[in-house]
Scaffold this active site. Structure first.
Site, short mmCIF file in Angstrom:
data_model
loop_
_atom_site.label_atom_id
_atom_site.label_comp_id
_atom_site.label_asym_id
_atom_site.label_seq_id
_atom_site.Cartn_x
_atom_site.Cartn_y
_atom_site.Cartn_z
N LYS A 254 0.84 -1.21 0.00
CA LYS A 254 0.00 0.00 0.00
C LYS A 254 0.87 1.26 0.00
O LYS A 254 1.84 1.33 0.74
CB LYS A 254 -0.88 0.01 1.25
CG LYS A 254 -1.82 -1.18 1.35
CD LYS A 254 -2.53 -1.23 2.70
CE LYS A 254 -1.58 -1.48 3.85
NZ LYS A 254 -2.27 -1.72 5.12
N GLY A 288 -6.77 4.12 10.67
CA GLY A 288 -7.47 2.85 10.44
C GLY A 288 -7.74 2.52 8.98
O GLY A 288 -8.45 1.57 8.69
N THR A 289 -7.13 3.30 8.05
CA THR A 289 -7.37 2.99 6.62
C THR A 289 -6.86 1.60 6.27
O THR A 289 -7.50 0.88 5.51
CB THR A 289 -6.69 4.02 5.69
OG1 THR A 289 -5.38 4.26 6.17
CG2 THR A 289 -7.44 5.32 5.63
N CYS A 291 -6.44 -1.12 8.23
CA CYS A 291 -7.31 -2.16 8.80
C CYS A 291 -8.58 -2.25 7.98
O CYS A 291 -9.08 -3.34 7.66
CB CYS A 291 -7.68 -1.85 10.25
SG CYS A 291 -6.26 -1.54 11.29
N1 LIG Z 1 -5.70 10.21 2.15
C1 LIG Z 1 -6.02 9.11 1.44
N2 LIG Z 1 -6.83 9.20 0.37
C2 LIG Z 1 -7.15 8.10 -0.36
N3 LIG Z 1 -6.72 6.87 -0.08
C3 LIG Z 1 -5.92 6.70 0.97
C4 LIG Z 1 -5.51 7.80 1.80
N4 LIG Z 1 -4.71 7.34 2.79
C5 LIG Z 1 -4.63 6.01 2.59
N5 LIG Z 1 -5.32 5.62 1.50
C6 LIG Z 1 -5.48 4.25 1.01
O1 LIG Z 1 -5.81 3.48 2.15
C7 LIG Z 1 -5.17 2.21 2.09
C8 LIG Z 1 -4.31 2.05 3.35
O2 LIG Z 1 -3.17 2.81 3.14
P1 LIG Z 1 -1.94 3.02 4.09
O3 LIG Z 1 -0.73 2.87 3.25
O4 LIG Z 1 -2.13 4.32 4.77
O5 LIG Z 1 -2.10 1.80 5.10
P2 LIG Z 1 -1.69 1.67 6.62
O6 LIG Z 1 -0.50 2.48 6.93
O7 LIG Z 1 -1.61 0.23 6.89
O8 LIG Z 1 -2.94 2.28 7.41
P3 LIG Z 1 -3.09 2.30 8.99
O9 LIG Z 1 -2.57 3.62 9.42
O10 LIG Z 1 -4.54 2.19 9.21
O11 LIG Z 1 -2.33 1.16 9.53
C9 LIG Z 1 -4.40 2.19 0.81
O12 LIG Z 1 -5.14 1.53 -0.18
C10 LIG Z 1 -4.21 3.65 0.44
O13 LIG Z 1 -4.10 3.78 -0.93
C1 LIG Z 2 -5.24 -2.20 17.48
C2 LIG Z 2 -4.71 -1.60 16.23
N1 LIG Z 2 -4.53 -2.39 15.16
C3 LIG Z 2 -4.06 -1.87 14.01
C4 LIG Z 2 -3.75 -0.53 13.92
C5 LIG Z 2 -3.21 0.00 12.62
O1 LIG Z 2 -3.51 1.23 12.33
C6 LIG Z 2 -3.96 0.27 15.06
N2 LIG Z 2 -3.70 1.60 15.05
N3 LIG Z 2 -4.44 -0.29 16.19
MG LIG Z 3 -1.70 -0.64 8.74
#
Ligand SMILES: Nc1ncnc2c1ncn2[C@@H]1O[C@H](COP(=O)(O)OP(=O)(O)OP(=O)(O)O)[C@@H](O)[C@H]1O
Ligand SMILES: Cc1ncc(CO)c(N)n1
Ligand SMILES: [Mg+2]
Length: 577
Positions: A254, A288-289, A291
């Site tokens: 991602k 949480g994007t 998850c």
């Molecule tokens: N501001 C945004 N606008 C559109 N899509 C987004 C945005 N932020 C994240 N995404 C999408 O959300 C999904 C999760 O992206 P990200 O790389 O942020 O994952 P993550 O770091 O695991 O998230 P988390 O912080 O919940 O753990 C991806 O498909 C990404 O393209």
């Molecule tokens: C409990 C939990 N799982 C996953 C994530 C990933 O964003 C978070 N912030 N908290």
């Molecule tokens: Mg994540």
């Protein structure tokens, strides 16, 4: 840290253990993926692209922008319900982890069970504490769920210890779940560490080979390939290839953590590459994007979609959710949560806006055109005086006038009542009520049947019904009425041939009516106390005609009655009734 050699070794050991072929995963008819999702897809077709062909075929001709909350809900009675098991941590802030997974699955019409691996003290500012659930108890949760529910897809998130990873891998193997989505959670959106690198070895060795999909973000992808920096799309592709060697059928790296406006996620299945593009939403509400994406993919797979359509539908859902989350004001920190259940807002608005607040029945003023004529008043002048004196709802009752005259009068009265913040109903005449945009109608037993009136007026208008017996009140309730007018309590000149039911008749109706009741017939300031005291249950007010409109000063007469009613209600409240 993992070396390329150890990765190769692990890959060799597990390369044949892919769990299911999701392309044959057709227990339920796959939902048509949203057409707009095609915008995200810039498939690389150097080596042919069977998945894309399959996706386009499933998509059919539909051009409508699909709203996942409006499409057919698979949570149907009498049918196997698609089920996800989320093995993840709890986020006390409600935005990520288990909480995000449950909301995303609910929004997509999939039943979500859980095995909670850790409880975090977390909010929109960061992670303040982590309390790991003992491994044996995680195992117990897995057993409870997997031995009972027919789980289609297991989705994992925060797995805080190597032993926990092993337990999950064993459970997935033992119960032969149909698909496994692994979100290799390590760091929260806030930058706080949730899981240390100590689990990486077991994760790569035991869990990833069982996975149908693994969804690392950029730092996680870097950790999975031994710490090599990942900072652009070619790096993401390289990382996806190395991670694929560990055994998962699909790798989705991602790209949310890169700063460009065009966010690119890389999907690799060992053969074909897909770049999935989405426009970055300008919002702080992104907690949480990751998850949400992983659990939405799990939900789509559980409904029967193949991998690429499942990912595209999940990304579509996430992008709609991000749009609906832009202006959410929750928490004081820099990363707010998502509005997963945005589609419920209309429902909540509907239930918050009750058609009729029963308290509005307290002083119910019924106009009488003969009286107005006698006192040389227009209907709207009479209505204004009554409402200014304290009437809480008005009914326009017109027996003689021609339709056109009645409508003109009604329009003027609606305007006055609404200016003063009070609802106005029309007696008998649905056509007039609709034409003047009144708040509803009051019907007698020989008027239009309530069910027909409800069908014509729709769900937003108030319908009241005159009833002399509890049976009539029940009928009215079943047919969709909002309140009951019950009487005549005392004999009245306004309705000469109307049977009087007396206080005992009123009492019976109040007791047997599922709807709020307003008493009518011969009521005045002289007897209002007696009436209200005799029926404390379900009697919300009195409807009056002559004691307001056959008086020289409507405003003063209404104010006088109002203060009497208020006195009784206040005493009843003080007495705890
Ligand atoms: N501001 C945004 N606008 C559109 N899509 C987004 C945005 N932020 C994240 N995404 C999408 O959300 C999904 C999760 O992206 P990200 O790389 O942020 O994952 P993550 O770091 O695991 O998230 P988390 O912080 O919940 O753990 C991806 O498909 C990404 O393209
Ligand atoms: C409990 C939990 N799982 C996953 C994530 C990933 O964003 C978070 N912030 N908290
Ligand atoms: Mg994540």
């Amino acid at each position: 840290m993992l070396t390329q050699a150890s990765i190769d070794g692990i890959a060799a050991a597990y390369s044949s253990s892919a769990l299911v072929d999701l392309r044959k995963f057709t227990r339920l008819k796959p939902p048509p993926p949203p057409a707009a999702a095609a915008l995200f897809l810039k498939a690389r077709t150097e080596m042919g692209d069977p998945l894309k062909a399959e996706f386009l075929q499933q998509q059919g001709q539909s051009n409508a922008m699909a709203d996942p909350l409006l499409t057919e809900n698979p949570l149907k009675q009498g049918k196997k319900v698609p089920c996800v098991l989320s093995v993840a941590g709890s986020d006390s802030g409600g935005g990520a982890g288990i909480q995000a997974d449950m909301k995303a699955c609910a929004a997509l019409g999939v039943y979500c069970t859980t095995a909670i691996t850790a409880v975090t003290a977390q909010n929109t500012v960061g992670v303040q504490g982590i309390h790991c659930v003992p491994e044996d108890f995680v195992e117990q949760q897995l057993q409870s769920v997997l031995s009972d529910f027919d789980i289609d897809v297991v989705k994992t998130g925060m797995l805080p210890s190597s032993r926990m990873v092993k337990i999950v891998a064993t459970a997935v193997r033992d119960y032969r779940v149909r698909a496994l989505v692994v979100d290799p959670v390590m760091v929260a959106t806030s930058g706080d560490e949730l899981v240390g690198p100590a689990i990486l070895g077991v994760l790569c060795k035991e869990l990833l080979p069982l996975a149908d999909l693994v969804t690392p973000n950029i730092p996680e992808a870097s950790a999975l390939i031994g710490g090599k920096c990942v900072s652009n799309i070619p790096d993401m592709r390289e990382a996806a290839a190395v991670i694929h060697q560990l055994g998962p059928r699909y790798v989705l790296v991602k790209g949310g953590h890169l700063t460009s406006n065009d966010i690119v996620d890389i999907l690799y299945d060992g053969k074909d590459w897909h770049e999935l593009h989405s426009l970055r939403e300008e919002t702080h509400n992104t907690h949480g994007t990751g998850c949400t994406l992983a659990s939405s993919i799990a939900a789509e797979l559980a409904k029967g979609a193949a991998m690429l359509p499942a990912i595209l539908a999940a990304k579509e859902y996430l992008s709609i959710v991000l749009k609906h989350s832009k202006k959410l004001m929750i928490g004081k920190g820099p990363q707010g949560p998502l509005n997963h259940l945005y589609g419920l807002a209309n429902l909540v608005d509907m239930t918050n806006q009750m058609r009729l607040n029963p308290r509005d029945l307290m002083l119910y003023a019924v106009t009488d055109s003969d009286m107005n004529r006698r006192w040389h008043r227009s209907s709207s002048e009479a209505v204004r005086a009554a409402v200014e004196g304290g009437a809480t709802i008005v009914q326009l009752r017109e027996k003689e006038a021609e339709s056109r005259e009645f409508l003109t009068d009604a329009e003027a009265c609606v305007e006055v009542a609404h200016q003063l913040g009070v609802r106005l109903l029309i007696n008998d005449r649905l056509d007039i009520a609709m034409a003047c945009n009144a708040d509803g109608v009051h019907l007698g037993q020989s008027d239009m049947p309530v069910s027909v009136a409800r069908a014509i007026l729709g769900p937003k208008k108030i319908i009241g019904v005159s009833c002399k017996t509890p049976e009539q009140a029940q009928e009215a309730w079943k047919a969709g009425a909002d309140y009951i007018g019950s009487g005549g309590v005392y004999p009245t000149k306004t309705k000469k041939d109307n049977k009087t039911i007396g206080l005992s008749g009123l009492y019976d109706v109040c007791k047997g009516s599922p709807l709020p009741v307003v008493a009518i017939g011969g009521i005045s300031a002289a007897n209002v106390e007696e009436i209200l005291r005799s029926c404390p249950v379900n009697l919300f007010g009195v409807a009056v005609v002559s004691c307001l409109f056959d008086q020289p000063d409507i405003r003063a007469a209404t104010a006088n009655l109002h203060s009497k009613i208020l006195k009784v209600f206040n005493t009843q409240r003080a007495e705890g009734r």
